[in-house]
Scaffold this motif. Structure first.
Motif, PDB file in Angstrom:
ATOM      1  N   ARG A  66       0.600  20.711 -35.023  1.00 33.24           N
ATOM      2  CA  ARG A  66       1.895  21.404 -34.994  1.00 33.24           C
ATOM      3  C   ARG A  66       2.996  20.411 -35.336  1.00 33.24           C
ATOM      4  N   PRO A  67       3.697  20.638 -36.450  1.00 39.84           N
ATOM      5  CA  PRO A  67       4.645  19.614 -36.921  1.00 39.84           C
ATOM      6  C   PRO A  67       5.819  19.375 -35.986  1.00 39.84           C
ATOM      7  N   GLN A  68       6.374  20.437 -35.379  1.00 41.21           N
ATOM      8  CA  GLN A  68       7.543  20.243 -34.527  1.00 41.21           C
ATOM      9  C   GLN A  68       7.182  19.460 -33.278  1.00 41.21           C
ATOM     10  N   ASP A  69       6.080  19.827 -32.625  1.00 38.31           N
ATOM     11  CA  ASP A  69       5.660  19.103 -31.425  1.00 38.31           C
ATOM     12  C   ASP A  69       5.288  17.664 -31.745  1.00 38.31           C
ATOM     13  N   LEU A  70       4.661  17.452 -32.895  1.00 35.16           N
ATOM     14  CA  LEU A  70       4.305  16.092 -33.295  1.00 35.16           C
ATOM     15  C   LEU A  70       5.558  15.258 -33.519  1.00 35.16           C
ATOM     16  N   ARG A  71       6.562  15.833 -34.161  1.00 35.89           N
ATOM     17  CA  ARG A  71       7.800  15.098 -34.402  1.00 35.89           C
ATOM     18  C   ARG A  71       8.519  14.794 -33.087  1.00 35.89           C
ATOM     19  N   LEU A  72       8.487  15.730 -32.128  1.00 34.76           N
ATOM     20  CA  LEU A  72       9.101  15.476 -30.823  1.00 34.76           C
ATOM     21  C   LEU A  72       8.397  14.334 -30.106  1.00 34.76           C
ATOM     22  N   ALA A  73       7.063  14.255 -30.239  1.00 31.67           N
ATOM     23  CA  ALA A  73       6.310  13.145 -29.648  1.00 31.67           C
ATOM     24  C   ALA A  73       6.698  11.829 -30.309  1.00 31.67           C
ATOM     25  N   ILE A  74       6.861  11.844 -31.624  1.00 34.84           N
ATOM     26  CA  ILE A  74       7.258  10.634 -32.354  1.00 34.84           C
ATOM     27  C   ILE A  74       8.653  10.194 -31.939  1.00 34.84           C
ATOM     28  N   MET A  75       9.562  11.154 -31.767  1.00 34.62           N
ATOM     29  CA  MET A  75      10.928  10.823 -31.344  1.00 34.62           C
ATOM     30  C   MET A  75      10.938  10.183 -29.952  1.00 34.62           C
ATOM     31  N   ALA A  76      10.127  10.716 -29.038  1.00 35.63           N
ATOM     32  CA  ALA A  76      10.030  10.122 -27.703  1.00 35.63           C
ATOM     33  C   ALA A  76       9.452   8.709 -27.783  1.00 35.63           C
ATOM     34  N   SER A  77       8.489   8.512 -28.676  1.00 34.63           N
ATOM     35  CA  SER A  77       7.894   7.198 -28.865  1.00 34.63           C
ATOM     36  C   SER A  77       8.908   6.209 -29.435  1.00 34.63           C
ATOM     37  N   GLU A  78       9.748   6.668 -30.353  1.00 32.55           N
ATOM     38  CA  GLU A  78      10.789   5.804 -30.917  1.00 32.55           C
ATOM     39  C   GLU A  78      11.742   5.319 -29.828  1.00 32.55           C
ATOM     40  N   ARG A  79      12.133   6.219 -28.928  1.00 30.01           N
ATOM     41  CA  ARG A  79      13.039   5.828 -27.847  1.00 30.01           C
ATOM     42  C   ARG A  79      12.359   4.843 -26.892  1.00 30.01           C
ATOM     43  N   LEU A  80      11.082   5.089 -26.625  1.00 25.46           N
ATOM     44  CA  LEU A  80      10.359   4.192 -25.726  1.00 25.46           C
ATOM     45  C   LEU A  80      10.203   2.803 -26.340  1.00 25.46           C
ATOM     46  N   LEU A  81      10.067   2.736 -27.666  1.00 24.26           N
ATOM     47  CA  LEU A  81       9.977   1.434 -28.338  1.00 24.26           C
ATOM     48  C   LEU A  81      11.298   0.670 -28.264  1.00 24.26           C
ATOM     49  N   ILE A  82      12.415   1.388 -28.150  1.00 24.59           N
ATOM     50  CA  ILE A  82      13.700   0.714 -27.953  1.00 24.59           C
ATOM     51  C   ILE A  82      13.686  -0.011 -26.611  1.00 24.59           C
ATOM     52  N   LEU A  83      13.052   0.615 -25.615  1.00 29.03           N
ATOM     53  CA  LEU A  83      12.951   0.016 -24.286  1.00 29.03           C
ATOM     54  C   LEU A  83      11.890  -1.079 -24.229  1.00 29.03           C
ATOM     55  N   GLN A  84      10.788  -0.871 -24.969  1.00 28.68           N
ATOM     56  CA  GLN A  84       9.654  -1.792 -24.901  1.00 28.68           C
ATOM     57  C   GLN A  84       9.231  -2.235 -26.310  1.00 28.68           C
ATOM     58  N   PRO A  85      10.081  -2.992 -26.998  1.00 26.02           N
ATOM     59  CA  PRO A  85       9.793  -3.350 -28.400  1.00 26.02           C
ATOM     60  C   PRO A  85       8.559  -4.233 -28.580  1.00 26.02           C
ATOM     61  N   HIS A  86       8.131  -4.946 -27.543  1.00 25.58           N
ATOM     62  CA  HIS A  86       6.992  -5.864 -27.668  1.00 25.58           C
ATOM     63  C   HIS A  86       5.704  -5.279 -27.097  1.00 25.58           C
ATOM     64  N   ASP A 106       0.064   3.401 -30.678  1.00 28.45           N
ATOM     65  CA  ASP A 106       0.126   4.860 -30.525  1.00 28.45           C
ATOM     66  C   ASP A 106       1.173   5.464 -31.454  1.00 28.45           C
ATOM     67  N   HIS A 107       2.299   4.759 -31.592  1.00 28.19           N
ATOM     68  CA  HIS A 107       3.357   5.242 -32.479  1.00 28.19           C
ATOM     69  C   HIS A 107       2.873   5.274 -33.931  1.00 28.19           C
ATOM     70  N   GLY A 108       2.197   4.221 -34.339  1.00 23.31           N
ATOM     71  CA  GLY A 108       1.656   4.175 -35.701  1.00 23.31           C
ATOM     72  C   GLY A 108       0.626   5.262 -35.952  1.00 23.31           C
ATOM     73  N   MET A 109      -0.206   5.563 -34.943  1.00 26.17           N
ATOM     74  CA  MET A 109      -1.215   6.613 -35.094  1.00 26.17           C
ATOM     75  C   MET A 109      -0.559   7.986 -35.215  1.00 26.17           C
ATOM     76  N   MET A 110       0.529   8.211 -34.481  1.00 25.43           N
ATOM     77  CA  MET A 110       1.243   9.484 -34.606  1.00 25.43           C
ATOM     78  C   MET A 110       1.856   9.631 -35.997  1.00 25.43           C
ATOM     79  N   LEU A 111       2.350   8.535 -36.542  1.00 26.96           N
ATOM     80  CA  LEU A 111       2.882   8.572 -37.909  1.00 26.96           C
ATOM     81  C   LEU A 111       1.768   8.875 -38.910  1.00 26.96           C
ATOM     82  N   TYR A 112       0.576   8.358 -38.637  1.00 29.75           N
ATOM     83  CA  TYR A 112      -0.584   8.671 -39.483  1.00 29.75           C
ATOM     84  C   TYR A 112      -0.883  10.167 -39.448  1.00 29.75           C
ATOM     85  N   TYR A 113      -0.909  10.759 -38.259  1.00 31.47           N
ATOM     86  CA  TYR A 113      -1.160  12.196 -38.142  1.00 31.47           C
ATOM     87  C   TYR A 113      -0.055  13.012 -38.815  1.00 31.47           C
ATOM     88  N   SER A 114       1.136  12.438 -38.855  1.00 31.80           N
ATOM     89  CA  SER A 114       2.259  13.113 -39.514  1.00 31.80           C
ATOM     90  C   SER A 114       2.271  12.879 -41.019  1.00 31.80           C
TER      91      SER A 114
END
Length: 460
Positions: free
Chosen positions: A372-392, A399-407
């Protein structure tokens, strides 16, 4: 500053000396400088600072009809769609920027507002879904020229004023203040002082009895994953209930701390006498009332917590709490996105790469399942915000890269997974390396397909 779009002309047009500057193609074909609705009704442009059109002028011109060519009508619809789409894109950008400012590492952790940060998260996701609705409406308009679309003209001018379940961000913040006043009224009715146990008991009465908040052990509904939905429905995840408890007590000058214990997140007041939290009164302890049934469940690690082990737990920072809420969003939206692919995990494609001798496995890892594209994009957006908090955090980046692969965003996936390999342990990097090589091939193949739209690509 964001500006709300209005039906008809793009909101960026201005009236200069009685002439519209840079008129659209649709208005040029009409050869008239006035505001025009899709039904052909005409109203006069009043040139006010808010860019609203004169309803009185529209009423006086009600019986006047203007003949609009199909091309002009289509251009008007396109302008209307483009204006709203750009508006929601601005809201998305504004919400992300303000979320980033709120959790900035330049500010002290104690100064971060949990409620504001999570409401910015909700605003961004709501704006994204509204943007998708505009795209769907535009597609319907193209497919069915006679279809009448409901107007969604907006009146708000900033992300803080964006409606979330009927209230804007500031009104949801006020809702927390209303809960505090209810707690204070409960304390006044008891005619007692500010004893710690009595204050906590009053908070419990308001939240769990008067307001009916219920802690959900399983995250299956988005209503219990966003702060505004939780405040509206009372149905919430453990982490968001903790956020509400912390925010209410902070307004009562009572510091609440928390820690992750297994799959649970537990909270308690910062006190030098934790024994009083575990005293059983009317069959329950305050610690159990606040944290739910998990403290009495022998299957939960939370059941092992007592007054002696409580001080030994590692306290979560405000950034940690926001990170847990975002991680919950990632899991929730991933489950929704992959619902039609039972048992699919983010790391499933990596397993097939391990069997290098299995030809079928090597081809299967290139077959990206439809999600489902909308739910997948929402998951990616949440992952992007979490990477701002935990960049390392290399595991999060994987997990973020794998979601981009599925997208099917192969170039971005290669970039994220390559960064992950630089920080990951050697055994993890060895698993990722062949998969990233295959992603390079997918990226090249997808670029060939885009070229193939103009003609077949031949190799000499």
């Amino acid at each position: 500053m964001l500006c709300a779009s209005s039906p008809g002309l793009c909101h960026q047009q201005k009236l200069v000396g009685g002439v519209v500057k840079e008129p659209s193609a649709a208005m040029a074909s009409l050869d008239v400088y006035s505001r025009c609705g899709f039904d052909g009704g005409v109203g006069c442009w009043i040139g006010n600072e808010k860019g609203k059109w004169n309803k009185l002028a529209a009423a006086t011109a009600k019986n006047r009809r203007l003949s609009i060519s199909p091309m002009a009508s289509s251009a008007l619809a396109e302008a209307r769609y483009t204006s709203r789409a750009k508006f929601y894109q601005e809201v998305l950008k504004d919400a992300r920027e303000k979320f980033t400012q709120e959790i900035s590492f330049q500010s002290k952790d104690k100064d971060i507002s949990l409620a504001k940060a999570l409401l910015f998260v909700a605003s961004e996701d709501e704006a994204f879904m509204a943007f998708n609705l505009e795209m769907d409406a535009h597609s319907l308009q193209n497919e069915r020229r006679s279809a009448s679309l409901t107007s969604h003209a907006t009146e708000w001018t900033c992300v803080e004023a964006m409606p979330l379940a009927g209230k804007n961000m500031n009104e949801w913040m006020v809702e927390l203040d209303v809960i505090v006043r209810e707690v204070e009224a409960e304390l006044v009715s008891r005619e007692i002082g500010c004893d710690l146990v009595e204050v906590l008991d009053a908070v419990n009465v308001v939240l769990f009895k008067s307001r009916g908040f219920k802690r959900s052990s399983v995250l299956v509904d988005s209503k219990c994953a966003y702060l505004h939905s939780v405040l509206s429905s009372g149905y919430c995840s453990a982490i968001l209930l903790s956020v509400i408890y912390i925010e209410v007590c902070r307004r009562l000058n009572l510091t609440i701390v928390g820690s992750r214990v297994g799959e649970e997140f537990l909270i308690w007041p910062q006190t030098g006498n934790p024994e009083e939290l575990f005293k059983v009164i009317s069959g329950h302890s305050l610690f159990g009332i606040v944290n739910g049934k998990c403290v009495d469940d022998p299957r939960s690690r939370a059941s092992d917590i007592n007054s002696n082990s409580l001080p030994g737990l590692e306290l979560a920072t405000n950034r940690d709490i926001i990170g847990i809420a975002l991680a919950n969003l990632i899991r929730l939206h991933w489950k929704c996105a992959s619902r039609a692919n039972h048992g699919l995990m983010l790391t499933s494609p990596l397993r097939s790469v391990d069997h290098a001798d299995d030809k079928s496995s090597k081809t299967n890892c290139l077959n990206v399942p439809l999600l489902r594209p909308q739910d997948l994009r929402l998951a990616i957006m949440a992952s992007e915000r979490l990477l701002i908090l935990q960049p390392h955090n290399w595991a999060l980046r994987k997990d973020h890269g794998m979601m981009l692969y599925y997208s099917r965003e192969y170039e971005e996936a290669v970039q994220e997974l390559s960064i992950c390999m630089a920080f990951a342990p050697e055994e993890e990097a060895e698993v990722l390396e062949p998969f990233v090589e295959k992603l390079h091939l997918l990226r090249v193949a997808s670029s060939w397909k885009s070229l193939g739209k103009k003609g077949h690509l031949t190799v000499s």
